[in-house]
Design a protein around this motif. Structure first.
Motif, mmCIF file in Angstrom:
data_model
loop_
_atom_site.group_PDB
_atom_site.id
_atom_site.type_symbol
_atom_site.label_atom_id
_atom_site.label_comp_id
_atom_site.label_asym_id
_atom_site.label_seq_id
_atom_site.Cartn_x
_atom_site.Cartn_y
_atom_site.Cartn_z
ATOM 1 N N ALA A 17 -75.512 -22.885 -26.752
ATOM 2 C CA ALA A 17 -74.968 -23.661 -27.864
ATOM 3 C C ALA A 17 -75.936 -23.672 -29.050
ATOM 4 O O ALA A 17 -75.510 -23.572 -30.220
ATOM 5 C CB ALA A 17 -74.677 -25.087 -27.400
ATOM 6 N N ARG A 18 -77.229 -23.789 -28.755
ATOM 7 C CA ARG A 18 -78.236 -23.814 -29.835
ATOM 8 C C ARG A 18 -78.271 -22.482 -30.563
ATOM 9 O O ARG A 18 -78.371 -22.423 -31.795
ATOM 10 C CB ARG A 18 -79.603 -24.139 -29.248
ATOM 11 C CG ARG A 18 -80.716 -24.307 -30.275
ATOM 12 C CD ARG A 18 -81.974 -24.840 -29.620
ATOM 13 N NE ARG A 18 -83.035 -25.029 -30.595
ATOM 14 C CZ ARG A 18 -83.877 -24.070 -31.001
ATOM 15 N NH1 ARG A 18 -83.783 -22.863 -30.463
ATOM 16 N NH2 ARG A 18 -84.805 -24.328 -31.910
ATOM 17 N N LYS B 297 -75.785 -20.396 -30.829
ATOM 18 C CA LYS B 297 -74.564 -20.327 -31.640
ATOM 19 C C LYS B 297 -74.704 -21.170 -32.897
ATOM 20 O O LYS B 297 -74.290 -20.760 -33.999
ATOM 21 C CB LYS B 297 -73.376 -20.815 -30.793
ATOM 22 C CG LYS B 297 -72.025 -20.677 -31.476
ATOM 23 C CD LYS B 297 -71.639 -19.208 -31.647
ATOM 24 C CE LYS B 297 -70.250 -19.064 -32.229
ATOM 25 N NZ LYS B 297 -69.888 -17.643 -32.465
ATOM 26 N N TYR B 298 -75.293 -22.347 -32.764
ATOM 27 C CA TYR B 298 -75.460 -23.257 -33.905
ATOM 28 C C TYR B 298 -76.340 -22.623 -34.980
ATOM 29 O O TYR B 298 -75.989 -22.618 -36.166
ATOM 30 C CB TYR B 298 -76.060 -24.572 -33.408
ATOM 31 C CG TYR B 298 -76.391 -25.551 -34.504
ATOM 32 C CD1 TYR B 298 -75.382 -26.271 -35.152
ATOM 33 C CD2 TYR B 298 -77.709 -25.761 -34.889
ATOM 34 C CE1 TYR B 298 -75.689 -27.167 -36.166
ATOM 35 C CE2 TYR B 298 -78.019 -26.657 -35.902
ATOM 36 C CZ TYR B 298 -77.009 -27.354 -36.531
ATOM 37 O OH TYR B 298 -77.305 -28.232 -37.531
ATOM 38 N N ARG B 299 -77.470 -22.040 -34.570
ATOM 39 C CA ARG B 299 -78.394 -21.442 -35.535
ATOM 40 C C ARG B 299 -77.777 -20.217 -36.193
ATOM 41 O O ARG B 299 -78.013 -19.958 -37.374
ATOM 42 C CB ARG B 299 -79.697 -21.088 -34.843
ATOM 43 C CG ARG B 299 -80.429 -22.312 -34.295
ATOM 44 C CD ARG B 299 -81.765 -21.952 -33.706
ATOM 45 N NE ARG B 299 -82.662 -21.424 -34.713
ATOM 46 C CZ ARG B 299 -83.934 -21.074 -34.488
ATOM 47 N NH1 ARG B 299 -84.423 -21.203 -33.256
ATOM 48 N NH2 ARG B 299 -84.679 -20.608 -35.452
ATOM 49 N N PRO C 272 -73.155 -27.681 -41.851
ATOM 50 C CA PRO C 272 -73.811 -28.095 -40.595
ATOM 51 C C PRO C 272 -72.884 -28.840 -39.637
ATOM 52 O O PRO C 272 -72.953 -28.647 -38.430
ATOM 53 C CB PRO C 272 -74.952 -28.992 -41.088
ATOM 54 C CG PRO C 272 -75.245 -28.516 -42.469
ATOM 55 C CD PRO C 272 -73.932 -28.089 -43.055
ATOM 56 N N ALA D 140 -70.736 -26.253 -37.896
ATOM 57 C CA ALA D 140 -71.549 -25.481 -36.952
ATOM 58 C C ALA D 140 -71.846 -26.297 -35.700
ATOM 59 O O ALA D 140 -71.825 -25.773 -34.573
ATOM 60 C CB ALA D 140 -72.855 -25.035 -37.620
ATOM 61 N N LEU D 141 -72.120 -27.595 -35.888
ATOM 62 C CA LEU D 141 -72.393 -28.452 -34.732
ATOM 63 C C LEU D 141 -71.154 -28.591 -33.835
ATOM 64 O O LEU D 141 -71.249 -28.565 -32.605
ATOM 65 C CB LEU D 141 -72.864 -29.827 -35.218
ATOM 66 C CG LEU D 141 -73.244 -30.828 -34.117
ATOM 67 C CD1 LEU D 141 -74.429 -30.291 -33.308
ATOM 68 C CD2 LEU D 141 -73.582 -32.195 -34.727
ATOM 69 N N ALA E 36 -70.637 -25.319 -31.937
ATOM 70 C CA ALA E 36 -71.672 -25.192 -30.899
ATOM 71 C C ALA E 36 -71.375 -26.117 -29.717
ATOM 72 O O ALA E 36 -71.617 -25.764 -28.552
ATOM 73 C CB ALA E 36 -73.044 -25.515 -31.489
ATOM 74 N N GLU F 60 -62.256 -22.989 -30.747
ATOM 75 C CA GLU F 60 -63.450 -22.394 -31.361
ATOM 76 C C GLU F 60 -63.072 -21.211 -32.242
ATOM 77 O O GLU F 60 -63.554 -21.061 -33.373
ATOM 78 C CB GLU F 60 -64.415 -21.945 -30.264
ATOM 79 C CG GLU F 60 -65.681 -21.302 -30.807
ATOM 80 C CD GLU F 60 -66.581 -20.793 -29.690
ATOM 81 O OE1 GLU F 60 -67.375 -19.855 -29.947
ATOM 82 O OE2 GLU F 60 -66.475 -21.327 -28.564
#
Length: 684
Positions: free
Chosen positions: A21-22, A24-26, A36, A39-40, A43, A675
């Motif tokens: 998940a991290r 994917k978020y970045r 943001p 994105a959160l 993720a 998603e």
């Protein structure tokens, strides 16, 4: 909740899910149009998807305790034998009784789980009452219940019968762990009658011999009268005798001496001629089929020292009349004459001159050999087709365990059960490896089945050999008589063994095992073998069987059974049957023609007086109750009110695996779709 793997795997699963998940978020933050918060959210969806997938790999399952309430199990066993139709109430039993019984028993289903059994010669799980049984085995009901209700034991059994049994062991001696309620059927009144209770004769006899035919004649309430007993065949009257009945319960015997003039199957009829009224005329006649043969089958039993095994096998074979059995001491020269069909060798010495001559003759003519080896020295001396590895100079006891994959002949379930209760034989401590042989019995040592041989068959290049290992074969014959009152079970084993060893004659390539005579209650099972030009068993072509009885003709195709053919015709009606077996192998036609007869004797025509005293004894001994048919409603009412029969509550854990739930798959698919939609809509 429980898991198929350690629950601690959840820790690395969480780390992996967070890492994915991290990542994917970045990656989404690097896109210019993605905020943001979006994105959160994406993720988080990726975290939930990966976490769920990895979590399901642990095979999680929901566990819950379920409570089951079971009614007590009640068996209702109905006598389905023909004797119940041979009384004054026969029309009632045939038409009204089955429906009456089902209606009465239906009231018990409120309190019990009811299961129906019908019994005659065999016991079956059904409630089809047609009174077609030709014998009655009451003890077989208790055997059936013990074998088929081992997990859920019956709380009680209702036995409806006339109390007359003529098959199986005495039911008085059966140990039963639940109450038996008996209902007496039939008629206990002794009505005047005369009947043939039993006929004694040998099914096989030799040409130019005189053989006896005995008949037991019974009479009830006919004191002071006379009955004429006549024996006939197709030529007319062969003999007659008159019996004077001197008591109300009379049992007498007549013996006819019959000359066997020509070979073949001959029909003889015993009739009782009376000039007075009696209960039934059907039991005044008995038809017998006797096979008169020109005996050319020689069997030589050669022994190294006198032994009871020799006498046991001789006594099993001689009454059949099929073989001329000779016993011979190996210390003496062989008798002159043509070689036998089979050599039975009991503990021969491998260096004995007479044995070497037998082995040489058997090898040259491909004569079958049956070795009975009872001691360590003999077993080790002939180890060639088999191997031995005995550990020390001590012995142990081994019981016979039937090999259900044995291919050469059939044993019925009842025969197998009988053989597996035979007393153990003494064998050397260690193992006997049959190797390429086909064991009929293996060793069961201390209730543990093994692969070690006890009785094994070999067939190499048309040369057939059988080995019996162990001391105590003769005890099986004594045990057979003690348990059943006859040697039939032991004799059957010897007959089938000898028939297999001697069945291949000369260069015959299409053979079968159809017997000339069958009993009415005997299942007719036919096996056939087909050999190619190299004398190898083949079963590629179909083998067809045509049976003719009178004007009717029936066609069958035999089933393939291993490398051979087999078919079961069941129980056939009494009479004469012609048969034709045929097969085509590579444009070569094989045919076998002949005929066989089915003997008739319905034991249910005798002993027409009900024996309710037996039913009373069974009920009292087991803690049940005995009543007559007119009291059956009172019995069933009492059973419904009986406080000893109560439902049983059982608890069991049930498990539901989450990876088997369809909605979890739908949830995962939904997460992936959301998603994908967010990415396409907001990050396009």
């Amino acid at each position: 909740m429980v898991f198929g793997y350690s629950f601690w795997w959840i820790v690395p699963i969480l780390f992996i899910s967070i890492a994915v998940a991290r990542f994917k978020y970045r990656k989404l933050l690097k896109l210019p149009d993605v905020k943001p918060a979006l994105a959160l959210g994406i993720a988080l969806l990726r975290f939930l998807t990966v976490l769920t997938l990895l979590f399901l790999l642990l095979r999680p399952a929901l566990s819950f305790l379920r409570h089951l309430r079971e009614k007590p199990l009640l068996l209702i066993a109905q006598d389905n034998s023909a004797s119940l139709l041979n009384n004054k109430d026969s029309l009632y039993y045939r038409n009204e009784y089955p429906e009456f019984l089902r209606k009465q028993a239906g009231e018990l289903e409120e309190k019990f789980t009811v299961e129906w059994l019908t019994f005659g010669k065999n016991t079956d799980k059904n409630n089809d009452i047609d009174f077609s049984g030709t014998a009655t085995d009451i003890s077989g009901v208790f055997d059936y219940a013990e074998q088929n209700y081992a997990v859920r034991r019956p709380e009680a059994l209702v036995l409806l019968s006339d109390g007359v049994y003529n098959s199986g062991v005495n039911p008085r001696y059966k140990t039963i762990g639940y109450p038996v309620y008996t209902v007496g059927l039939g008629d206990t009144a002794e009505i005047p009658d005369v009947f043939i209770r039993q006929a004694e004769y040998d099914k096989f006899n030799f040409v130019k011999t005189i053989f006896p035919v005995k008949a037991q004649v019974a009479a009830v309430k006919q004191k002071g009268k006379a009955v004429r007993c006549v024996l006939r065949d197709y030529t007319g009257v062969l003999g007659e005798q008159t019996l004077r009945i001197d008591s109300d319960n009379f049992l007498g015997e007549v013996t006819f001496r019959v000359a066997a003039r020509t070979q073949g199957i001959h029909k003889y009829t015993i009739t009782l001629e009376t000039g007075f009224e009696e209960r039934s005329k059907e039991n005044n006649r008995r038809d017998l089929y006797i096979h008169i043969i020109d005996n050319t089958g020689e069997i030589l039993i050669a022994y190294g020292a006198p032994h009871p095994d020799v006498a046991a096998i001789s006594e099993a074979l001689r009454p059949t009349g099929i073989y001329n059995v000779t016993s011979h001491d190996l210390s003496l020269p062989l008798p002159a004459g043509s070689p036998p069909l089979l050599y039975i060798l009991h503990n021969p010495r491998p260096d004995d001159r007479t044995y070497l001559r037998i082995a040489e003759e058997a090898e040259k003519r491909k004569t079958a050999l049956w070795y009975i080896l009872t001691d360590r020295t003999s077993i080790e001396a002939f180890a060639g087709e088999y191997r031995v590895h005995f550990l020390q100079a001590v012995n142990e006891y081994a019981s016979p365990a039937y090999n259900r994959d044995f291919p050469y002949f059939e044993l019925s379930a009842q025969e197998v059960k009988g053989y597996e209760t035979y007393p153990p034989v003494v064998v050397p401590f260690g193992g006997i490896d049959p190797q390429a042989g086909k064991p009929l019995f293996t060793q069961n040592i201390k209730n543990t089945p093994t692969a070690y041989g006890l009785m094994c068959f070999y067939d190499r290049g048309g040369r057939r050999t059988t080995y019996n290992w162990g001391e105590g074969f003769w005890r099986w014959r004594l045990y057979s008589y003690r348990e059943t009152g006859s040697h039939d079970l032991f004799n059957t084993l010897v007959h089938k063994t000898v028939h297999y060893l001697t069945s291949r004659k000369g260069n015959e390539r299409f053979i079968h095992d159809i017997k000339p005579l069958y009993d009415e209650t005997e299942e007719v099972v036919i096996q056939a073998e087909l050999y190619n030009e190299s004398y190898e068993l083949v079963n590629t072509p179909d083998v067809r069987l045509t049976i003719r009885s009178g004007e009717k003709e029936y066609n069958y195709t035999l089933n393939r059974n291993g490398e051979k053919y087999r078919i079961s015709l069941g129980n056939l009606a009494p009479g004469e049957y012609g048969y034709l077996l045929s097969a085509n192998l590579r444009e070569e036609t094989f045919e076998q023609k002949g005929s066989f007869y089915v003997n008739t004797f319905n034991q249910e025509l005798n002993d027409l007086v009900s024996d309710w005293s037996l039913l009373d004894e069974i009920a009292q001994r087991t803690g049940g109750k005995s009543v007559t048919l007119s009291q059956i409603d009172e019995l069933f009412h009492e059973m419904r009110q009986n406080s000893r029969f109560v439902p049983v509550t059982k608890s069991e854990w049930k498990y539901l695996e989450l990876n088997e739930l369809a909605w979890l798959g739908i949830l995962l698919l939904l997460l992936l779709c959301i998603e994908w939609f967010l990415l396409k809509y907001y990050a396009a």
